[in-house]
Design a protein around this motif. Structure first.
Motif, mmCIF file in Angstrom:
data_model
loop_
_atom_site.group_PDB
_atom_site.id
_atom_site.type_symbol
_atom_site.label_atom_id
_atom_site.label_comp_id
_atom_site.label_asym_id
_atom_site.label_seq_id
_atom_site.Cartn_x
_atom_site.Cartn_y
_atom_site.Cartn_z
ATOM 1 N N VAL A 100 46.468 36.136 6.321
ATOM 2 C CA VAL A 100 45.967 35.761 5.001
ATOM 3 C C VAL A 100 47.123 35.555 4.027
ATOM 4 N N ALA A 128 43.871 42.273 -7.115
ATOM 5 C CA ALA A 128 42.711 43.027 -7.627
ATOM 6 C C ALA A 128 42.439 44.150 -6.627
ATOM 7 N N ALA A 129 41.203 44.590 -6.551
ATOM 8 C CA ALA A 129 40.893 45.818 -5.807
ATOM 9 C C ALA A 129 41.394 45.813 -4.365
ATOM 10 N N ALA A 130 41.250 44.697 -3.645
ATOM 11 C CA ALA A 130 41.654 44.694 -2.236
ATOM 12 C C ALA A 130 43.148 44.991 -2.094
ATOM 13 N N LEU A 148 46.034 39.509 -1.501
ATOM 14 C CA LEU A 148 44.796 39.578 -0.729
ATOM 15 C C LEU A 148 43.629 39.064 -1.563
ATOM 16 N N ASP A 149 43.689 39.297 -2.859
ATOM 17 C CA ASP A 149 42.615 38.825 -3.726
ATOM 18 C C ASP A 149 42.898 37.473 -4.346
ATOM 19 N N GLY A 150 43.821 36.712 -3.777
ATOM 20 C CA GLY A 150 44.029 35.329 -4.211
ATOM 21 C C GLY A 150 45.326 35.141 -4.971
ATOM 22 N N GLN A 174 48.179 32.859 0.805
ATOM 23 C CA GLN A 174 47.861 33.195 -0.590
ATOM 24 C C GLN A 174 48.736 34.392 -0.982
ATOM 25 N N LEU A 212 38.079 44.230 -11.158
ATOM 26 C CA LEU A 212 38.739 44.723 -9.948
ATOM 27 C C LEU A 212 37.902 44.401 -8.709
ATOM 28 N N ALA A 272 31.550 39.586 -3.427
ATOM 29 C CA ALA A 272 32.957 40.000 -3.362
ATOM 30 C C ALA A 272 33.062 41.485 -2.988
#
Lengths: 239, 239
Positions: A168, A181-183, A175-177, A172, A88, A94
């Motif tokens: 962003v 994940a955590a973001a 937010l995490d790509g 993508q 996460l 990161a």
């Protein structure tokens, strides 16, 4: 033992809207873990008296206790590092950047959601909790909820807060790509909080389906078999 | 070959203030690399005609060419991964979050610095470049620089933009944790840009030495043997 997540409940036990508890729920789903979802009230914290926690979420499993949504992320990454969709938080670089996303969500964006739904939120809260909750927040914000709750001001704050997120998410999917994940969970906690207690859109009376933020919200609602999309909303349950 | 970094120069060749070129300079220093710093004007891009770049920074070394500050970060991480202070960008999760920091710096914070120093900036620019630069920006912003340059408005934008950065920097010395990396350089480029062209503080007429943002700026000015602190400023050179 079966893992247990202690969550805030609302006027109906099916109403679980706390943004911080939702972070924990998403984190558990990310890891593919099931937990018993155990209710707590602001005015009755007896279920979490066994620990030092002052607020929910509280998470307990065979590895121990975690008493804050971010600590739950860390606990899960430590004890179930590669489970489900993997880490996460990620490595220290990161995580340092995640701290900025977290500060942004909590210190810049959250207030917009709060001003959007404060009055609906009070109605979704358990009757025993309402006076405690509302008077504490009104004191903090220095105004009554009738003034604080202002859809136009709220959407102005949110539109401004969404700007760099939109920058962003135009490039993508998460937010995490390529995967969340955590973001994503840290930010989305506030979206699902507002969505469960209120039917008022953060984007405006007419949403733009081409808006990268709207598209991200839809992706987040779809995640983990539509966990958030299927959550009971206040408007589903007559008062 | 000796690596070459093509940079914007100002009215004096010692004035190198481009925020994007400073990102590249920091990235090179981070990796412990030396480069020839070769000047370019807005109105005379002949030094970078050998490539397709429309603007500086442009970086060239034995491994090839990189034509944007972010591409320079990627180029350096690819070809000098562990040199000096190590990776700038990090893994894909760290990079996804870096994209948010980048969007925030460019889409939310930068305009505050621009409105703080626009008139000083014009004076620092090479005389041949001034009309091109100013008229293009005035058209973009829809107002004259005399109106656009407003210290009070600028500090309001910046104070608001610094809020979540301050939230992070109260808990960790750099945006990227215990040591600086890409996020710090992306953000700090705008600080050093304003500092070189103007003596006007982004924080106010009296700075608070206890402010985590002020402390971070001092740490950034000290980095790499005071590289940024020692950079020639417009006020060092009579017009």
């Amino acid at each position: 033992m079966t893992p247990v997540l202690y969550e805030l409940r609302g006027r109906d036990d099916r109403l679980r809207f706390s943004p911080f508890c939702w972070r924990a729920r998403f984190a558990l789903a990310h890891k593919g873990l099931e937990a018993e979802l155990s209710p707590v009230l602001f005015t009755d914290k007896s279920p979490i008296e066994f620990c030092d926690a002052f607020s929910v979420p509280v998470f307990k499993d065979d590895f121990g206790l975690a008493t804050d949504s971010y600590d739950i992320f860390k606990h899960l990454d430590k004890h179930y590092p590669e489970a489900g969709m993997g880490p996460l938080i990620g490595d220290s670089l990161a995580e340092s950047r995640l701290n900025f996303v977290k500060a942004y969500a909590e210190q810049v964006m959250a207030i917009g959601f709060f001003r959007l739904v404060a009055l609906d939120l009070v109605k979704a809260i358990h009757p025993d909790d309402r006076e405690y909750f509302q008077s504490a927040r009104e004191a903090r914000f220095g105004m009554s909820f009738e003034v604080f709750n202002n859809v136009e001001i709220a959407r102005g704050i949110l539109d401004s807060a969404f700007k760099p997120l939109r920058g962003v998410l135009g490039n993508q999917p998460f937010l995490d790509g390529d995967a969340p994940a955590a973001a994503d969970y840290l930010v989305f906690g506030f979206f699902i909080w507002a969505r469960i207690v209120s039917d008022t859109s953060p984007f405006g009376d007419e949403e733009d389906a081409a808006d990268p933020m709207v598209q991200w919200r839809e992706r987040m609602l779809d995640l983990h078999d539509g966990m958030a999309r299927n959550a009971t909303r206040a408007s589903d349950i007559p008062e």
